[in-house]
Design a protein around this motif. Structure first.
Motif, PDB file in Angstrom:
ATOM      1  N   GLY A  48       0.783  -1.221   0.000  1.00 51.11           N
ATOM      2  CA  GLY A  48       0.000   0.000   0.000  1.00 51.11           C
ATOM      3  C   GLY A  48       0.818   1.275   0.000  1.00 51.11           C
ATOM      4  O   GLY A  48       2.035   1.268  -0.086  1.00 51.11           O
ATOM      5  N   HIS A  49       0.058   2.354   0.116  1.00 55.43           N
ATOM      6  CA  HIS A  49       0.615   3.708   0.087  1.00 55.43           C
ATOM      7  C   HIS A  49      -0.139   4.534   1.115  1.00 55.43           C
ATOM      8  O   HIS A  49      -0.902   3.983   1.916  1.00 55.43           O
ATOM      9  N   ASP A  50       0.060   5.828   1.096  1.00 51.98           N
ATOM     10  CA  ASP A  50      -0.525   6.689   2.129  1.00 51.98           C
ATOM     11  C   ASP A  50      -2.048   6.591   2.214  1.00 51.98           C
ATOM     12  O   ASP A  50      -2.607   6.712   3.297  1.00 51.98           O
ATOM     13  N   ALA A  51      -2.723   6.361   1.108  1.00 49.80           N
ATOM     14  CA  ALA A  51      -4.193   6.359   1.111  1.00 49.80           C
ATOM     15  C   ALA A  51      -4.799   4.958   1.241  1.00 49.80           C
ATOM     16  O   ALA A  51      -6.023   4.824   1.250  1.00 49.80           O
ATOM     17  N   THR A  52      -3.978   3.917   1.370  1.00 54.09           N
ATOM     18  CA  THR A  52      -4.496   2.551   1.367  1.00 54.09           C
ATOM     19  C   THR A  52      -5.494   2.288   2.489  1.00 54.09           C
ATOM     20  O   THR A  52      -6.551   1.691   2.267  1.00 54.09           O
ATOM     21  N   LEU A  53      -5.188   2.709   3.698  1.00 49.25           N
ATOM     22  CA  LEU A  53      -6.123   2.450   4.813  1.00 49.25           C
ATOM     23  C   LEU A  53      -7.442   3.191   4.614  1.00 49.25           C
ATOM     24  O   LEU A  53      -8.503   2.657   4.926  1.00 49.25           O
ATOM     25  N   ALA A  54      -7.388   4.396   4.088  1.00 47.21           N
ATOM     26  CA  ALA A  54      -8.629   5.137   3.811  1.00 47.21           C
ATOM     27  C   ALA A  54      -9.442   4.421   2.731  1.00 47.21           C
ATOM     28  O   ALA A  54     -10.670   4.326   2.836  1.00 47.21           O
ATOM     29  N   LEU A  55      -8.779   3.892   1.711  1.00 47.93           N
ATOM     30  CA  LEU A  55      -9.480   3.136   0.665  1.00 47.93           C
ATOM     31  C   LEU A  55     -10.100   1.865   1.236  1.00 47.93           C
ATOM     32  O   LEU A  55     -11.225   1.500   0.876  1.00 47.93           O
ATOM     33  N   ALA A  56      -9.381   1.199   2.132  1.00 43.78           N
ATOM     34  CA  ALA A  56      -9.908  -0.009   2.760  1.00 43.78           C
ATOM     35  C   ALA A  56     -11.143   0.310   3.595  1.00 43.78           C
ATOM     36  O   ALA A  56     -12.134  -0.416   3.547  1.00 43.78           O
ATOM     37  N   ARG A  57     -11.086   1.392   4.350  1.00 45.02           N
ATOM     38  CA  ARG A  57     -12.251   1.792   5.159  1.00 45.02           C
ATOM     39  C   ARG A  57     -13.449   2.084   4.257  1.00 45.02           C
ATOM     40  O   ARG A  57     -14.570   1.650   4.540  1.00 45.02           O
ATOM     41  N   THR A  58     -13.226   2.783   3.163  1.00 44.07           N
ATOM     42  CA  THR A  58     -14.305   3.088   2.224  1.00 44.07           C
ATOM     43  C   THR A  58     -14.892   1.806   1.632  1.00 44.07           C
ATOM     44  O   THR A  58     -16.111   1.668   1.516  1.00 44.07           O
ATOM     45  N   ALA A  59     -14.031   0.843   1.293  1.00 41.41           N
ATOM     46  CA  ALA A  59     -14.505  -0.423   0.729  1.00 41.41           C
ATOM     47  C   ALA A  59     -15.348  -1.194   1.736  1.00 41.41           C
ATOM     48  O   ALA A  59     -16.407  -1.722   1.401  1.00 41.41           O
ATOM     49  N   VAL A  60     -14.893  -1.261   2.993  1.00 41.30           N
ATOM     50  CA  VAL A  60     -15.661  -1.965   4.031  1.00 41.30           C
ATOM     51  C   VAL A  60     -17.012  -1.299   4.216  1.00 41.30           C
ATOM     52  O   VAL A  60     -18.053  -1.968   4.269  1.00 41.30           O
ATOM     53  N   ARG A  61     -17.026   0.014   4.290  1.00 42.31           N
ATOM     54  CA  ARG A  61     -18.302   0.734   4.458  1.00 42.31           C
ATOM     55  C   ARG A  61     -19.230   0.504   3.280  1.00 42.31           C
ATOM     56  O   ARG A  61     -20.441   0.381   3.442  1.00 42.31           O
ATOM     57  N   SER A  62     -18.672   0.427   2.078  1.00 42.16           N
ATOM     58  CA  SER A  62     -19.477   0.187   0.878  1.00 42.16           C
ATOM     59  C   SER A  62     -20.143  -1.193   0.949  1.00 42.16           C
ATOM     60  O   SER A  62     -21.336  -1.319   0.661  1.00 42.16           O
ATOM     61  N   PHE A  63     -19.390  -2.219   1.344  1.00 42.90           N
ATOM     62  CA  PHE A  63     -19.975  -3.550   1.505  1.00 42.90           C
ATOM     63  C   PHE A  63     -21.030  -3.566   2.597  1.00 42.90           C
ATOM     64  O   PHE A  63     -22.044  -4.250   2.475  1.00 42.90           O
ATOM     65  N   LEU A  64     -20.793  -2.832   3.674  1.00 46.12           N
ATOM     66  CA  LEU A  64     -21.790  -2.767   4.744  1.00 46.12           C
ATOM     67  C   LEU A  64     -23.085  -2.143   4.248  1.00 46.12           C
ATOM     68  O   LEU A  64     -24.168  -2.635   4.543  1.00 46.12           O
ATOM     69  N   ARG A  65     -22.983  -1.064   3.480  1.00 52.21           N
ATOM     70  CA  ARG A  65     -24.193  -0.425   2.945  1.00 52.21           C
ATOM     71  C   ARG A  65     -24.931  -1.378   2.024  1.00 52.21           C
ATOM     72  O   ARG A  65     -26.159  -1.466   2.062  1.00 52.21           O
ATOM     73  N   CYS A  66     -24.203  -2.126   1.199  1.00 55.98           N
ATOM     74  CA  CYS A  66     -24.842  -3.097   0.293  1.00 55.98           C
ATOM     75  C   CYS A  66     -25.545  -4.203   1.066  1.00 55.98           C
ATOM     76  O   CYS A  66     -26.627  -4.628   0.695  1.00 55.98           O
ATOM     77  N   SER A  67     -24.920  -4.670   2.142  1.00 56.91           N
ATOM     78  CA  SER A  67     -25.510  -5.777   2.896  1.00 56.91           C
ATOM     79  C   SER A  67     -26.712  -5.341   3.712  1.00 56.91           C
ATOM     80  O   SER A  67     -27.544  -6.160   4.060  1.00 56.91           O
ATOM     81  N   LEU A  68     -26.807  -4.051   4.020  1.00 56.29           N
ATOM     82  CA  LEU A  68     -27.930  -3.549   4.801  1.00 56.29           C
ATOM     83  C   LEU A  68     -29.070  -3.019   3.942  1.00 56.29           C
ATOM     84  O   LEU A  68     -30.131  -2.716   4.450  1.00 56.29           O
ATOM     85  N   ALA A  69     -28.816  -2.906   2.638  1.00 55.26           N
ATOM     86  CA  ALA A  69     -29.845  -2.373   1.728  1.00 55.26           C
ATOM     87  C   ALA A  69     -31.000  -3.359   1.623  1.00 55.26           C
ATOM     88  O   ALA A  69     -30.797  -4.570   1.640  1.00 55.26           O
ATOM     89  N   PRO A  70     -32.224  -2.829   1.468  1.00 58.20           N
ATOM     90  CA  PRO A  70     -33.403  -3.713   1.333  1.00 58.20           C
ATOM     91  C   PRO A  70     -33.401  -4.483   0.036  1.00 58.20           C
ATOM     92  O   PRO A  70     -32.822  -4.209  -0.899  1.00 58.20           O
TER      93      PRO A  70
END
Length: 70
Positions: A48-70
């Motif tokens: 990774g690089h300086d933004a990798t952890l921020a990208l990982a957090r965004t990806a996890v949140r995106s999957f969470l939103r998808c799994s909670l969607a009706p």
């Protein structure tokens, strides 16, 4: 890297990881399998690089939103 992730998942009572994809090369994202499934991104120190952890957090949140969607 992998040893730390495996020990942490075991401590939390999670038995394995079903890979979903990669945030970027060398940074997998997956579903930790157990009584209470958990979406996780794993990053070894050498990847990774300086933004990798921020990208990982965004990806996890995106999957969470998808799994909670009706």
């Amino acid at each position: 890297g992998g040893d730390t992730a495996a020990a942490l998942l075991k401590q939390w009572g999670l038995g394995g990881l079903r890979l979903i994809g990669e945030v970027e090369t060398g940074v997998p994202i997956g579903l930790a399998i157990g009584p209470r499934p958990l979406i996780v991104a794993l990053k070894a120190g050498g990847f990774g690089h300086d933004a990798t952890l921020a990208l990982a957090r965004t990806a996890v949140r995106s999957f969470l939103r998808c799994s909670l969607a009706p």
